[in-house]
Design an enzyme around this catalytic site. Sequence first.
Site, PDB file in Angstrom:
ATOM      1  N   PRO A   2       0.784  -1.334   0.068  1.00  0.00           N
ATOM      2  CA  PRO A   2      -0.052   0.060  -0.126  1.00  0.00           C
ATOM      3  C   PRO A   2       0.873   1.125  -0.085  1.00  0.00           C
ATOM      4  O   PRO A   2       2.145   1.078   0.356  1.00  0.00           O
ATOM      5  CB  PRO A   2      -1.054   0.016   1.352  1.00  0.00           C
ATOM      6  N   GLU A   3       0.444   2.097  -0.420  1.00  0.00           N
ATOM      7  CA  GLU A   3       0.960   3.563  -0.456  1.00  0.00           C
ATOM      8  C   GLU A   3       0.380   4.403   0.580  1.00  0.00           C
ATOM      9  O   GLU A   3      -0.546   4.056   1.405  1.00  0.00           O
ATOM     10  CB  GLU A   3       0.644   4.071  -1.963  1.00  0.00           C
TER      11      GLU A   3
END
Length: 284
Positions: A2-3
């Site tokens: 995930p960012e």
Amino acid sequence: MPELPEVEVIRRGLERFVCGRTIASASVHHPRTVRRHLGGADGFVGALAGRRFEAARRRGKYLWLPLDSGDALLAHLGMSGQLVVVPQDSAAEKHLRARVTFADGGPQLRFVDQRTFGNLMVDPRGATLPALIAHIAPDPLEPCFDDEVFYRALHRRRTGIKRALLDQSLVSGVGNIYADEALWRTRLHWARPTETLTRNEVFVILAAVREVMAAALAVGGTSFDSLYVNVNGESGYFERSLDVYGRAGQPCRRCGTPIRRDPFMNRSAYSCLRCQPRPRRARW
DNA sequence: CCTGCCGCCTGCGCGC
DNA sequence: TGCGCGCAGGCGGCAG
């Protein structure tokens, strides 16, 4: 995962469901998960028992939970890590790697990670900024992020803009999705040499990064599948708003030209070659 | 120093 | 069906 937006969604969940609670015990179910903790699994578990979570903080894609001992539980989710809060008696997830049980008998904190690229550790004196993430630059949503400093650093670099956006020592929190989305918004090609970018272009890129991250955050982040969920196991909805990422062959939402996928760093870069013409001198 | 490549893992979908 | 391949939101370590 995930960012930044997805990690921020997790951080908010931890703040709500875990902060202020006292740990009864912790357990580690896969050695790789604590590979960066110097004291091994035993030391990790020992540093958590009896402590209380005081807060939930984030820089870029790193999360940390300061403890009342002055240490902090530091987490990086890698490609597939999840932090979920579930009832104590719920069945063990297939890829359950570690868990924290609370003294109040309430829901457990579990770390689930299919690919084991993620990791957990207890960082000494991590209450403010853990030593292990000192080499990470601020993320673009932090007030201390300095656009001018970023521009000057980019100007000294000899690489392509996408590679630079993914370099966590220049700016943290940007990953493959939001790099492509921000570059599409600014109509710049991912292989544009950083030293040729004007100050204004760099500022526009940063503004686009902030816009796309804020928009994703507002709808709970991007979830293509069940790997990317908040602490309650719920998916985000930003996938339907993506303009280029994962849209190879589909029409550009601005000009209709098919979106192109290029191999990039053993992964992919998506762009519209009409909106984002390839520079004569390309770097990647 | 700086840049870029490889390896670390598991699982899924695709073509053969 | 089965098998091999490519691919997946990340990053640390190391070679050149």
